[in-house]
Design an enzyme around this catalytic site. Structure first.
Site, PDB file in Angstrom:
ATOM      1  N   GLU A 118      -1.299   0.370 -11.532  1.00  0.00           N
ATOM      2  CA  GLU A 118      -2.462   0.759 -10.742  1.00  0.00           C
ATOM      3  C   GLU A 118      -2.073   1.952  -9.899  1.00  0.00           C
ATOM      4  O   GLU A 118      -1.050   1.908  -9.213  1.00  0.00           O
ATOM      5  CB  GLU A 118      -2.910  -0.411  -9.854  1.00  0.00           C
ATOM      6  CG  GLU A 118      -4.391  -0.673  -9.895  1.00  0.00           C
ATOM      7  CD  GLU A 118      -4.772  -1.954  -9.161  1.00  0.00           C
ATOM      8  OE1 GLU A 118      -4.596  -3.041  -9.733  1.00  0.00           O
ATOM      9  OE2 GLU A 118      -5.248  -1.849  -8.016  1.00  0.00           O
ATOM     10  N   GLU A 159      -1.288  -8.502  -8.759  1.00  0.00           N
ATOM     11  CA  GLU A 159      -1.086  -8.638  -7.316  1.00  0.00           C
ATOM     12  C   GLU A 159      -1.088 -10.107  -6.897  1.00  0.00           C
ATOM     13  O   GLU A 159      -1.801 -10.524  -5.978  1.00  0.00           O
ATOM     14  CB  GLU A 159      -2.139  -7.820  -6.540  1.00  0.00           C
ATOM     15  CG  GLU A 159      -2.077  -6.345  -6.879  1.00  0.00           C
ATOM     16  CD  GLU A 159      -2.941  -5.435  -6.004  1.00  0.00           C
ATOM     17  OE1 GLU A 159      -3.772  -5.951  -5.220  1.00  0.00           O
ATOM     18  OE2 GLU A 159      -2.775  -4.209  -6.089  1.00  0.00           O
TER      19      GLU A 159
END
Ligand SMILES: *[C@@H]1O[C@H](CO)[C@@H](O)[C@H](O)[C@H]1NC(C)=O
Ligand SMILES: *[C@@H]1O[C@H](CO)[C@@H](O)[C@H](O)[C@H]1NC(C)=O
Ligand SMILES: *[C@@H]1O[C@H](CO)[C@@H](O)[C@H](O)[C@H]1NC(C)=O
Ligand SMILES: *[C@@H]1O[C@H](CO)[C@@H](O)[C@H](O)[C@H]1NC(C)=O
Ligand SMILES: *[C@@H]1O[C@H](CO)[C@@H](O)[C@H](O)[C@H]1NC(C)=O
Ligand SMILES: *[C@@H]1O[C@H](CO)[C@@H](O)[C@H](O)[C@H]1NC(C)=O
Ligand SMILES: CC(=O)N[C@H]1CO[C@H](CO)[C@@H](O)[C@@H]1O
Length: 885
Positions: free
Chosen positions: A573, A491
């Site tokens: 994820e 991220e």
């Protein structure tokens, strides 16, 4: 050539070097180091010993010494990275006196007797208390900040002509700076990195003082980082001409069941002052998983090569062999994680052995198929993964072999075959275990690059250290069969920008130049096809967007698949479902796509700081497990998922930023107790295991009487029938894209609920829950009846609060007092309740949802019985005996 018997014993001797790293306990290290390693050393090999024991430690919340990485240490520590800089600029050690020489803690004469005695691995913050000043809840409210000094007499290290002595630190949090005999040797700032320091120039006979300074700035992590020398530390003594650090690289470019090519690069370093002629010989042995040693049969030999290594240089030799009928490494359960060991021997010009080095590796092929997913040895392996933080619950970040192994055993019981090391390199032993147990691993480095997530995170190091950290990570981990991908960012804030793309390209180029046999990945939560980062990594790794965030089923998979038709896609994820073990909140609203965003919502009890364990409630970015399964099944080209997270972890206490110590994301709680969700994953991931799991419990108070109390069932069966007090509530079929059986209109009356699950028309599994009586006694059990008396091995003791019939009382919260007799200690206690701020070492712990945990360690050298007893007011207590052996 040595005679055969000698060859075998020296093989074992050689291997002790690798075994030291993988052995469960300090005791087996000692055993091996005296038996096998001593013989290897006598034969001219190297010696690698644990120096975990016998340290003194002190923590300072104010800087006690005027030292700081930024202000005065940096120029001296930067050269440490030189071995890992190929493309960037290497650094020169400044001349003159290094900083710290005048600090008393680095001096032999300093009296450290008032400092705390500690053994490593050590996490200075885990004992608490919670509510540490200046520490954010996201860092776990524990006292991680400040400067920590560690000191130890290094009498094991001796100056010897022609020898090199190295200090190998597997991980120190953070900004490590190391002095030997008052002189600054070097250091490494990144707290998750493993690193080596050459002590040789600073040694003084056998009377040496080692001092290590760590510094954890405030706001340096988004989760609990731990603090201290939290991984193993080793002393390596070798001939000054030796196999370099991470000096072997085994690859298997061609693999069939009949034959495999094994390529091996061996890097030889000459730290002496004269050029040296060196013979390099490597033989390959199968690895005996039962004995945890190499077998004695040589399956292949590399041709001997003789090289001249100039003083102060390194030189590599490359070789290739064919292994016929190879035993392939592959993930369980469909394959077997077979391993091999390459034994390298260096000989001097007169034939004397000068170094011995073992490399454990696996023979396997991996393919990344855009339309299908990951193939291991040609077989499609759907990835059933979890994301894993590095902490071990109440033990903190301090690495412990048994505690880590227990976590992996539980994940395997659930059906996990893939692990993501979110978001940083794991302890080396984690990968050893993954190799042996048959997991595939997405090995990850970097949570940020240049743009910060919190003020003092890796952004402050990136410019100076990213190349060294990246190459060092790749070299450390490249021989692990389990590793199938390098993730170089989670991220990343600059994931959608052109600058981010440029940066990603340079990192990708470094990986390609260093280790091209695995593909790379990034974990992208917002980047879209054609924006910054997706163009760069080999695998498209998506956080949440593939499943559609929140209640939407709008998937990013098709757009990525269309734009990158040749790239494999996986969900790096997923889910982020939150729950409090054993806690059920009514009404049960929503279907499998329920999310609750942030703020007061159904499924949450904000006053109580709990989230319902119906396992439906996710934050705005997440999805229920069921929805993730459906989306994965709708897009069968997706390689699989890594669920956020396998275990609850310290810090980042989502969704309650205040009032909780740990996250609610785990499928398993912080103490290692299974939430209901465990069985939802097991039902899907171990479809051939007959199992059924009912929820909720069936012991509610008067307030639930006659009220709607949905019953959900997680089962690997395809049909199920629910009975409430013997009355059928109907038989249901699991429809396409459904993953749980639901009876949402059941009305609560005390008694019994029972489910009978069917598969292909036949009874497959059953489960039942009945209304229990009042708490009557404590049922105490232990995970293993015998543990090593080595000061490291652990017994995990579970206390269940049960009624007179022995049934767990589901909402029991009795105050339990633990006591221990015998040669051991209670290291910590826990109950998995994220709100429990009792310090972990406390022998007093409230049960939570019926359970509490105590972790027991036998003393070093302990033999005999350790009795752990548990008592609670008004209840019959219990005890369990653990044998230390
Ligand atoms: C907390 O932060 C303040 C301000 O930076 C500092 O003066 C104080 O020493 C810190 N306290 C601790 C215990 O770290
Ligand atoms: C071989 O050479 C080494 C030095 O390189 C020396 O220490 C050793 O004694 C020699 N061994 C024999 C058998 O000559
Ligand atoms: C090394 O640097 C050059 C010039 O900056 C660049 O073109 C090349 O891609 C870099 N190589 C790696 C492996 O980073
Ligand atoms: C599931 O619930 C959401 C609201 O939480 C709603 O928008 C959606 O239509 C529901 N889906 C089904 C299939 O009932
Ligand atoms: C529950 O329902 C039963 C049967 O309708 C009734 O007899 C009983 O009084 C109810 N109990 C409560 C607490 O409402
Ligand atoms: C109680 O202890 C026994 C072993 O003594 C064990 O088999 C059983 O599972 C335990 N029951 C519970 C509810 O923990
Ligand atoms: C860390 C440690 O054990 N230091 C000891 C080293 O040896 C001196 C002299 O024996 C002791 O005073 C230190 O405590």
């Amino acid at each position: 050539m040595a005679p055969p018997m000698r060859a075998i014993s020296s093989v074992r001797g050689l291997f002790c070097l690798a075994l030291l790293a993988v052995s469960t306990t300090g005791r087996s290290v000692a055993r091996l180091s005296t038996r096998a390693c001593a013989s290897a050393n006598a034969a001219g090999g190297r010696e690698r010993i644990s120096i975990n024991d016998g340290w003194r430690f002190s923590r300072f919340t104010e800087n006690p010494d005027g030292l700081s990485y930024e202000d005065n240490l940096k120029e001296w520590i930067l050269p440490q990275g030189n071995d890992f800089i190929v493309n960037g600029t290497k650094h020169t050690r400044p001349s003159g006196t290094a900083p710290g020489a005048d600090v008393e803690y680095v001096q032999a004469f300093f009296d450290d007797s008032a400092w705390e005695k500690v053994n490593l691995p050590h996490d200075w913050a885990i004992k608490g208390p919670f509510g540490a000043p200046n520490i954010s809840t996201s860092e776990g409210s524990l006292p991680v900040n400040g400067v920590g000094w560690y000191r130890r007499n290094l009498s094991e290290a001796e100056t010897a002509a022609g020898k090199s002595v190295f200090l190998d630190i597997d991980g120190a949090m953070s900004y490590a700076a190391v002095w030997l005999n008052g002189e600054l040797v070097g250091g490494w700032p990144y707290g998750y990195a493993s690193f080596r320091l050459d002590l040789t120039p600073y040694l003084k006979g056998s009377d040496n003082t080692l001092a290590i300074r760590l510094d954890n700035p405030l706001d340096s992590s988004r989760w609990y980082p731990g603090a201290g020398i939290y991984r193993n530390v080793w002393l390596v003594t070798a001939d000054e001409t030796h196999v370099s650090q991470y000096g072997t690289y085994a690859t298997t470019p061609e693999v069939t069941s009949e034959s495999a090519t094994v390529n091996l690069v061996v890097s030889v370093e000459n730290k002496g002052s004269l050029s040296r002629q060196v013979g390099v010989v490597t033989k390959v042995y199968p690895y005996d998983a039962a004995l945890r040693e190499p077998g004695s049969e040589v399956v292949a030999s590399f041709t001997k090569q003789v090289i001249n290594v100039a003083a102060g240089t390194k030189q590599s030799v490359r070789g290739s062999v064919t292994v016929t009928d190879p035993l392939l490494w592959g993930p369980v359960p469909s394959q077997t994680p077979n391993l091999y060991v390459a034994m390298t021997t260096l000989t001097g010009s007169n034939g004397t052995v000068i170094d011995t080095y073992s490399t454990r590796f696996g023979i396997r092929s991996i393919e990344y198929v855009a339309e299908q997913g990951l193939l291991v040895n040609g077989e499609h392996v759907y990835l059933q993964g979890t994301c894993n933080h590095h902490d071990l619950g109440s033990l903190g970040a301090a690495f412990n072999y048994r505690a880590t192994h227990r976590q992996l055993e539980m994940l395997q019981e659930m059906g996990v075959n893939a692990l993501r090391t979110s978001h940083n390199p794991p302890a080396p032993e984690f990968l050893e275990m993954a190799d042996e147990m048959g997991f595939v691993v997405m090995d990850e480095l970097f949570d940020v690059w240049l743009e910060p997530k919190v003020t003092n995170d890796y952004n402050v190091l990136f410019a100076d250290w990213h190349e060294a950290d990246l190459r060092s990570f790749l070299r450390r981990d490249r021989n692990h069969a389990s590793v199938v991908a390098w993730s170089f960012g989670n991220e990343i804030p600059e994931q959608s920008s052109a600058d981010g793309r440029t940066l990603a390209r340079s990192l990708q180029a470094i990986i390609l130049s260093e280790e091209p046999t695995r593909q790379t990945s990034l974990a992208l939560n917002s980047a879209k096809p054609g924006t910054g980062l997706p163009d760069t990594a080999d695998i498209i790794g998506l956080n949440y967007q593939g499943e559609g965030q929140g209640t939407t089923f709008e998937s990013a998979f098709p757009a990525f698949h269309a734009q990158y038709p040749d790239k494999m896609i996986w969900s790096t994820e997923t889910s982020s479902v939150l729950s409090t073990r054993g806690t059920y909140i009514f009404p049960v609203v929503g279907n499998s796509s329920t999310t609750v965003g942030v703020g007061p919502s159904p499924g949450w009890d904000e006053a109580a700081l709990t989230v319902s364990a119906y396992e439906l409630y996710a934050p705005s970015w997440g999805s229920s497990p069921d929805k993730v399964f459906a989306q994965q099944d709708r897009y069968p080209y997706v390689a699989g998922e890594f669920v956020w997270t396998g275990f609850d972890y310290l810090g980042e206490p989502t969704p309650y930023d205040t009032g909780a110590r740990s996250s609610y994301f785990g499928i398993i709680d912080l103490a290692g107790f299974k939430k209901d969700r465990f069985y939802l994953y097991q039902a899907r991931w171990r479809a051939n295991l007959p199992m059924a799991h009912l929820l909720p419990h069936w012991s509610f108070g008067a307030e639930r009487m006659n009220r709607t109390t949905p019953v959900h069932v997680f089962s690997s069966g395809d049909e199920a029938e629910l009975f409430v007090n013997g009355v059928s509530k109907g038989r249901k079929v699991k429809e396409e894209y459904e993953y749980r059986f639901r009876w949402d209109d059941v009305v609560y009356t005390p008694g019994e609920i029972k489910v009978v699950a069917y598969k292909d028309g036949a009874v497959w599994a059953e489960d039942s829950k009945r209304t229990v009586g009042a708490a009557a006694q404590l049922n105490v059990t232990v995970d293993r009846a015998t543990i090593d008396g080595d000061g490291r091995d652990l017994a995990f003791v579970t206390v269940a609060v049960v009624d007179a019939d022995g049934d767990v009382v589901p909402e029991a919260a009795n105050a339990i007092t633990f006591a221990l007799e015998g040669p051991g200690e209670i290291v910590s206690t826990d109950n998995g309740d994220p709100r429990d701020m009792t310090p972990f070492p406390s022998p007093e712990r409230n049960a939570f949802s019926g359970y509490a945990l105590a972790i027991v360690r036998a003393d070093r050298g302990a033999v005999g019985e350790i009795t752990l007893s548990a008592s609670a007011d008004g209840l019959v207590g219990g005890e369990v005996v653990v044998q230390a052996a």
